[in-house]
Design an enzyme around this catalytic site. Sequence first.
Site, short mmCIF file in Angstrom:
data_model
loop_
_atom_site.label_atom_id
_atom_site.label_comp_id
_atom_site.label_asym_id
_atom_site.label_seq_id
_atom_site.Cartn_x
_atom_site.Cartn_y
_atom_site.Cartn_z
N THR A 226 28.40 3.86 -2.44
CA THR A 226 29.12 5.08 -2.10
C THR A 226 28.13 6.24 -2.02
O THR A 226 27.04 6.18 -2.61
CB THR A 226 30.25 5.35 -3.11
OG1 THR A 226 29.68 5.38 -4.42
CG2 THR A 226 31.33 4.28 -3.03
N THR B 197 27.50 9.59 -3.08
CA THR B 197 26.86 10.28 -4.21
C THR B 197 26.13 9.29 -5.10
O THR B 197 25.03 9.55 -5.58
CB THR B 197 27.89 11.08 -5.02
OG1 THR B 197 28.49 12.05 -4.15
CG2 THR B 197 27.25 11.80 -6.20
N CYS B 198 26.74 8.13 -5.31
CA CYS B 198 26.14 7.11 -6.18
C CYS B 198 24.80 6.64 -5.63
O CYS B 198 23.84 6.47 -6.38
CB CYS B 198 27.09 5.93 -6.33
SG CYS B 198 28.76 6.40 -6.88
N SER B 199 24.74 6.45 -4.32
CA SER B 199 23.52 5.94 -3.68
C SER B 199 22.47 7.02 -3.43
O SER B 199 21.28 6.76 -3.49
CB SER B 199 23.85 5.26 -2.36
OG SER B 199 24.58 4.07 -2.58
#
Length: 160
Positions: free
Chosen positions: A46, A48-50
Site C-alpha cells: 500500500t 504509505t506503507c511502501s
Amino acid sequence: MTIKVGDKLPDATFMTSGAEGPRPVTTDELFKGKTVALFAVPGAFTPTCSAKHVPGFKEHAAEFRAKGVDTIACLSVNDVFVMKAWGADQNVGEDIIMLADGNGDFTKAIGLEMDGSKFGMGSRSQRYSMVVKDGVVETLNVEQGGEFKVSAADYMLAQL
C-alpha cells in the site's frame, strides 16, 4: 480490549519466510529475552506503507540496533507469500523480519484491528509501532486513521 504499555503480548503464531520457505514463528520465539521494534501496517504494497513506513525502518536499522533493539519486525494481515514478495520489493534483507498475521488472530487479540471493507481490504491491522522487551509492551504508538507520525521509525527511535 486494546493492549497497553505494561501488558504481556498474547501467545500467537505468525508466518514468515526464509531460504527454507514459509515457517511458523511464535511470540515466544520472536520476543522472549529480546528487545523488538514491531511495527504494523494496514497492508503490504500500500502507498504509505511502501513509500514511508518500511523504508524508514530499513534506513534506521543500524540505529535501532545501536540502541539495543535485537529485532525489527513488520506485521501485516496478509499471507506469508505477499509478505515475502513485499520484503523482497522493499529490499529489507536481514534488517526487518516480515511477519504475516494472515487471519488477523494476533491483531484481533491485541485489539488493534480495523475494518478496511470500504476500501475492499476487509479486516486489517491499524498502523502502529511498539517496543517489546521480553514479551512486554514498553512503548505503544497507535496512529489515528489516515495519519503517519507516531509509528514512524524516527519517532520510535526518539523513544529509545
